[in-house]
Design a protein around this motif. Sequence first.
Motif, PDB file in Angstrom:
ATOM      1  N   THR A   1       0.836  -1.207   0.000  1.00  0.00           N
ATOM      2  CA  THR A   1       0.000   0.000   0.000  1.00  0.00           C
ATOM      3  C   THR A   1       0.866   1.250   0.000  1.00  0.00           C
ATOM      4  OG1 THR A   1      -0.155   0.236   2.400  1.00  0.00           O
ATOM      5  CG2 THR A   1      -1.712  -1.265   1.350  1.00  0.00           C
TER       6      THR A   1
ATOM      7  N   GLY B   1      -3.687   1.483   5.933  1.00  0.00           N
ATOM      8  CA  GLY B   1      -3.642   1.023   4.541  1.00  0.00           C
ATOM      9  C   GLY B   1      -4.390  -0.281   4.361  1.00  0.00           C
TER      10      GLY B   1
ATOM     11  N   ILE C   1      -7.995  -1.022   2.237  1.00  0.00           N
ATOM     12  CA  ILE C   1      -8.293  -2.094   1.274  1.00  0.00           C
ATOM     13  C   ILE C   1      -9.567  -2.808   1.714  1.00  0.00           C
ATOM     14  CG2 ILE C   1      -7.503  -4.282   0.302  1.00  0.00           C
ATOM     15  CD1 ILE C   1      -4.658  -3.315   0.712  1.00  0.00           C
TER      16      ILE C   1
ATOM     17  N   ASN D   1      -4.232  -2.964  -4.820  1.00  0.00           N
ATOM     18  CA  ASN D   1      -4.421  -4.224  -4.109  1.00  0.00           C
ATOM     19  C   ASN D   1      -5.813  -4.808  -4.261  1.00  0.00           C
ATOM     20  OD1 ASN D   1      -1.791  -4.559  -2.580  1.00  0.00           O
ATOM     21  ND2 ASN D   1      -2.370  -2.476  -2.014  1.00  0.00           N
TER      22      ASN D   1
END
Lengths: 692, 346
Positions: A405, A444, A448, B337
């Motif tokens: 990240t 981070g 996500i 991600n």
Amino acid sequence: MRVPLDWLKQYTEISCTAEELAERLTMGGLEVEGIELERTEERPLTPVLDVYITPNRGDCLSMAGVAREAAALMQTALHLPSAPVSEAGGEIEAAASVQVDVPHLCPRYAARVLRGIRLGPSPPWMQQRLLSAGQRPINNVVDVTNYVMLELGQPLHAFDMKGIAQSRIVVRTARIGERITTLDGAERTLTPEILVIADAEKPIAVAGLMGGADSEVADDTTDILLESAHFNPQTVRRACKLLNLRTEASYRFERTVDEAGVLAALERACELLQEMGQPAPVAGHIDVRAVPDPPIRRITLRPSRVAALLGIPLEKDTVAECLQRVGVKLEAETGNVFTALLPTWRTDLQYEEDLVEEVGRIYGYENIPEVLPAGSQTGGDSDWGRFLAKVRQPLAAAGMQEVVTHSLTGPTPWDDPADAEVVVPVRNSLSGEVSRLRRSLLPGLLQIASYSGTFSRDARWMFEIGQVWQMLQGEPAEFTAAAGLIAGSIAPPDWRREQPSADFAQMRGVIERLLDSLGIEDVEFARPSAPGALFHPGRAACVFLKGELAGVAGELHPQHAQKLPWRERVLLFELSMQVLHRHLPTGEKRFVPLPRFPAVVRDLAPRISAQMPWEAVETALKSVHEEILEEWKLTDLYKGAPLPEDVCSPTISFTFRSKHHTLTDAEVNATLEQLQNQLRQQCGARFAGEEG
Amino acid sequence: MQAEPFLCQENSLLNNQITHLLEQALAAVQNAENTEELHAVEVACLGRNKGLNELRREVGALPKEERPAFGQNINEAVQILTAALKAKQTELAQKELNAALTREQIDVTLPGIPMPAGRLHPLTATACQIKQILGGMGYEFVDGPELEEYRYNFEALNYPPDHPAMDEQNSFFVTDTRLLRTQTTALQGRIMEQRKPPFRIATTGRCFRYEAVDATHHHTFHQIDVFMVEENISMAHLKGTLGVFARELFGQDTRVRFRPDFFPFVEPGVDYSISWTMPDGRVRWLEIGGAGLIHPNILRSYGISTERYSGFAFGLGVERIHMLRTGVSDLRLYLDNHPRFLEQFA
């Protein structure tokens, strides 16, 4: 830089296609990033090359400069414009004067004066060329200055004589508080670091950057002063930064313009104006030079060294020929040592190695063979890299996806307000999204989680290893952290069953597995006094290694968990890699002989207070030092009927073994009794058949 | 199983009984349908005081001279029956096992239970592979800080003060003297301060440049940097090293091409491309990174004799390599991600 092919052909013969030329220039060091086909009136299509000029090659920022490179690469002749200028009457000394106060910042300042100019549009051919090179036509005088800049690379400026007080030019640094309104209409405050062109009273231009509005060539202009000067590149660059202004002129000055070409550009401008029916300049020109006749620059060159550094066996003649093509002459000195005489425009050539590059690119890098360096050395990852790989491995093996990240972040919903004082801000950030360095990897991971949860049931076990920063004694300090986020079951539900969701104990298992695989012992999970805003206050722990704080682990605070699209509890941990590294065992792990005698396994199921932490039970058990006690495990933790609400019953499974013989019941019972006694004394434990 | 005829010395009533019992027992063995029934037969005929054993007790009623023969007859009968039982047992056990195996048959076409899949991020995996290749070529990896000192990032790399070359390296400043490194090349000065040649060093890590983010630009990206200083190093050694490196990474047919380029820390400076076969079979040259011989100013500033030593340096982007090899077209995906992205790269 936009280079119209037609324009380029004026200076050298180009018989190949635009694509072939682009390839030759690119392979010679002037990268052609694209070819645009432009529609003009005279010819339906004129290819325009988009050439990227590296910052060291200011000499190529013109049609003539690119033509010179093309001629060198393709071995064609170069024809640059040079025409003697006819002059009108009068005397330049009477028309204007130039005084340079700072010759080191302005090594050369040349000027001519033209009287009786009739302002109007420039001829269509010139407008067309300016447009295809990306310049907007303005009027004949300004267009000529721009045309000459594009043609020869020397920026020119035309002042209206009316705007020059006492017809007197003074090149000096600005005085504190001086102001100028530049051609773009902006009023700018100047500082003493900025070089200005002033008249007898005030600045009338920012040197190398932009003229002032007061001396702008306008419809009522009749008399002009044409400036062609050489300014110090760093001075122009600093002015650009200070004024936050960049122009075609400053772009060239920053990259160094050929000082020797100052007069030629001035004469070319006069010639073009005359061609357009404008009056000839007043007789004579002004040329103020710090060093009137600078010597030719020289570099000592050994052709043998050229061959050695390029890795090609090159003869002296080949070296000389390659250099000749880029305007460098070789003079014999002694033996195999030569003197290279450098052309004035190649200010980037300073060392023997620079000439090695010239020979290399003219001779052709494709002629360099592939050779491996002799000798061998041991290589491989750094100790630190190997350590991080060892951390990564068990985390991935635990079923966690590695993520990477951003370390440059902005404020997030997951920030701990307590961190505000130690967060490291980025100074020159224009956007809030990249305004600071991350203090922790956890935001981070949560970021996500906050967007991936909506479409994915899996990938809820993730980890990251990366750099984090915090202020330490007023200085930003860099650390490495490993963090994990665990939510839901380790694997997605399958057609047989729903897997249980992870809880704190499962996350602790992951951490313990990691530390165990690193060989780190003496690990303690302790309830923190202040667990941090991210964590559930009752479900968080600090991780200590031999008493040193190594990280935190806990459940996400329910108030934060609400922001996630998941129903499962979210577990987080973050460990300092520096601390873990300090606690790595030294030396190899030693072999322990395999047991020769059978083990005896016995269970105890004490009843203890439900408030009693397991740690207290462990402490009690640890106080029994018997060699035959090999290990114990918690195999069950029962709560509920028929036990009272405040009582629980762990089942502890003990393994006994002797190194020397098969254990007897009596030996095992004796130790078991000790264990029971310690549990009674230290934990108030009761056993089956006992009261309480 | 066939009852074998056996000789009786005396055709007495008892001997007939033996024969009778044996025949009955053998029939029962034959008729047993499963191991449980067979076990019942065994108990009934050979159990204590049952069947043949019960008949043994009759021995007392016989005249003394007939007793041995009688005993022998019974023993023979027991042996015959035992053998029959054993054979039947084997037969029935096999049958029952076969039945059980048939019963336990499963549908092997059902999907497998997913294993928890922990994968490395593609950037880590790519960096690991590069570390292995370069490690095998004798390059020692060393790590540098991401928050770097200005002097290592620029000055130590021969960037003249206030030079336009820095425009391409717009940086994030954290203090007056420290910035987020714009290139992993920043490690060079740190190494040359501490070590004397010969050395072969490589480093990898995160770099930052002040850039607008789009599909091919990001303010955060990852680089590999390699530099070495030894005696008599030339551009040919650089090309040879890049050739081996590129072939390990991109396949044995890969070729390397140099093109002149400018970086303040190398002279001669080049960018290098690799030959790349497009899906339609055409070969194109794709630019991978910058390279060159380490600038003499740098070597001299660390007291390294440029007459004795020379060295080369090259750099490349980790994302770029992964994008080339896998066809990822958007740089931003790496730091996003997205699970659907990550799970594609085992």
